[in-house]
Design a protein around this motif. Structure first.
Motif, PDB file in Angstrom:
ATOM      1  N   ASP A 156      86.471  40.952  71.660  1.00  0.00           N
ATOM      2  CA  ASP A 156      87.848  40.692  71.225  1.00  0.00           C
ATOM      3  C   ASP A 156      88.378  41.927  70.504  1.00  0.00           C
ATOM      4  O   ASP A 156      87.772  42.380  69.523  1.00  0.00           O
ATOM      5  CB  ASP A 156      87.887  39.489  70.285  1.00  0.00           C
ATOM      6  CG  ASP A 156      87.644  38.172  71.007  1.00  0.00           C
ATOM      7  OD1 ASP A 156      88.437  37.841  71.898  1.00  0.00           O
ATOM      8  OD2 ASP A 156      86.653  37.490  70.683  1.00  0.00           O
TER       9      ASP A 156
ATOM     10  N   ASP B 151      91.894  43.778  68.792  1.00  0.00           N
ATOM     11  CA  ASP B 151      93.233  43.555  68.244  1.00  0.00           C
ATOM     12  C   ASP B 151      93.778  44.902  67.782  1.00  0.00           C
ATOM     13  O   ASP B 151      93.087  45.652  67.092  1.00  0.00           O
ATOM     14  CB  ASP B 151      93.159  42.583  67.061  1.00  0.00           C
ATOM     15  CG  ASP B 151      94.527  42.055  66.652  1.00  0.00           C
ATOM     16  OD1 ASP B 151      95.542  42.654  67.051  1.00  0.00           O
ATOM     17  OD2 ASP B 151      94.567  41.056  65.908  1.00  0.00           O
TER      18      ASP B 151
ATOM     19  N   LYS C 149      96.576  42.313  71.995  1.00  0.00           N
ATOM     20  CA  LYS C 149      95.244  41.722  71.884  1.00  0.00           C
ATOM     21  C   LYS C 149      94.615  41.632  73.272  1.00  0.00           C
ATOM     22  O   LYS C 149      95.321  41.523  74.274  1.00  0.00           O
ATOM     23  CB  LYS C 149      95.315  40.318  71.273  1.00  0.00           C
ATOM     24  CG  LYS C 149      95.760  40.265  69.820  1.00  0.00           C
ATOM     25  CD  LYS C 149      95.697  38.836  69.303  1.00  0.00           C
ATOM     26  CE  LYS C 149      96.096  38.775  67.836  1.00  0.00           C
ATOM     27  NZ  LYS C 149      96.012  37.392  67.297  1.00  0.00           N
TER      28      LYS C 149
ATOM     29  N   ARG D 113      90.834  40.057  75.286  1.00  0.00           N
ATOM     30  CA  ARG D 113      89.496  39.455  75.273  1.00  0.00           C
ATOM     31  C   ARG D 113      88.849  39.709  76.623  1.00  0.00           C
ATOM     32  O   ARG D 113      89.468  39.499  77.675  1.00  0.00           O
ATOM     33  CB  ARG D 113      89.564  37.960  74.981  1.00  0.00           C
ATOM     34  CG  ARG D 113      88.284  37.205  75.355  1.00  0.00           C
ATOM     35  CD  ARG D 113      88.278  35.767  74.898  1.00  0.00           C
ATOM     36  NE  ARG D 113      87.910  35.671  73.492  1.00  0.00           N
ATOM     37  CZ  ARG D 113      87.129  34.702  72.988  1.00  0.00           C
ATOM     38  NH1 ARG D 113      86.645  33.758  73.769  1.00  0.00           N
ATOM     39  NH2 ARG D 113      86.855  34.685  71.710  1.00  0.00           N
TER      40      ARG D 113
END
Length: 331
Positions: free
Chosen positions: A256, A258, A267, A269
């Motif tokens: 993850d 950011d 962002k 993932r």
């Protein structure tokens, strides 16, 4: 057998993961001579017989020469078990062989760094005690390139309870996760130790299953801090709940990130998984490390120095190799 200057020594090479690393290296380089070292000669010889152009040797970590004698020469040495004596690293330096270890905790790295700094020109030392031998760090750096600015990176790993490896791997797991009372991570730009409140985190897998996770400090965080300048970095490890009816082993890496991109918050993932668990992924990571350290890839071997994986291996190359060995990458 006459050993060439490309010969590789894999200590722990007859173990659960070490044997797969030897097989991965053989798949990439059919002709490179490999020596499998361990305590049980018959077990090592049995694995060597499946490889071709390989032999076996008994390793005595209490001896500076590992019990191998003066005549043996290697281009690279991979260490799959925790060597509390560091004689394997001393042997590599004595021989001018590149060295890669995978079982050292962040809080244990001092003796290895000290040994290098006292002999900085002896050989190349790759500190690869990252999660699955670079298979998390290098993809994370690859995905971070899509950001103009990285604020935080959270790495999560899910390990199947059936996928703990052999006795040496289980001992490493217990030592690295249980021996240190606290875990270091980067919070708001400052390295700190976890508190009881910090330890409470849930990891959500790709199928939506949520698992309680334990903070962990592999070397990944050190390189990510140096390269990305992120202010928040942490790594969490969870044990998956196996589906006894499924042939697949639960093994996921969740990345993850950011930060910012094109002046806007951004962002991402990404999920990496392998249907056979962590062992083939670790094996592939070590094979990639050995090919670079020994110069099997056609480039000159690295000069003597102290390295992290990202200083020697391009993230894109690792991604390609992981896919070659069956890694599923949700990009």
């Amino acid at each position: 057998m006459t050993r060439s200057n490309k010969s590789v020594l894999i200590i722990g090479g007859s173990g659960f993961v070490g044997a797969q690393a030897a097989q991965a290296l053989r798949k990439l380089y059919p002709d490179v001579p490999i020596t499998l070292g361990g305590r049980d000669l018959k077990k090592a010889e049995a694995v060597a017989a499946t490889l071709g152009e390989a032999d076996a040797a008994v390793i005595d970590l209490d001896r500076r020469d590992l019990g191998l004698g003066a005549e043996r020469q290697f281009s690279a040495i991979a260490m799959f078990v925790k060597d509390h004596t560091l004689n394997s690293m001393r042997y590599a330096q004595d021989k001018g062989a590149a060295y890669v270890g995978v079982s050292t905790g962040v809080y244990e790295m001092g003796p290895e760094v000290a040994l290098f700094t006292h002999r900085p020109h002896a050989s190349a030392i790759l500190m690869n005690s990252t999660w699955l031998a670079g298979a998390t760090l290098l993809p994370a750096l690859h995905f971070a390139k899509a950001f103009d600015e990285v604020e935080s990176i959270t790495l999560s790993a899910v390990l199947d309870p059936r996928d703990m490896g052999g006795p040496a791997a289980s001992a490493d797991f217990d030592r690295l996760l249980m021996a240190a009372p606290q875990t270091s991570y980067l919070k708001d730009g400052k390295w700190t130790w976890t508190t009881d409140a910090d330890k409470k985190r849930i990891v959500r897998m790709s199928d939506g299953v949520e698992l309680p996770a334990t903070p962990y400090s592999p070397f990944d965080l050190l390189s990510l801090s140096a390269v990305t300048a992120a202010k928040n970095l942490r790594f969490d490890l969870a044990l998956g709940q196996p589906d006894e009816k499924s042939p697949d082993i639960v093994a996921e890496i969740i990345i993850d990130i950011d930060g910012g991109k094109d002046g806007k918050p951004h962002k991402a993932r990404h999920v990496l998984s392998h249907p056979q668990g962590q062992a083939p992924v670790t094996a592939a990571g070590i094979a990639v490390a050995i090919e670079r350290l020994a110069g099997l890839d056609g480039r000159a071997p690295p000069a003597p120095g102290l390295y992290f994986p990202d200083q020697l291996i391009a993230p894109e190359h690792m991604m390609a190799r992981l896919k070659q060995f069956g890694m599923r990458i949700d990009a």
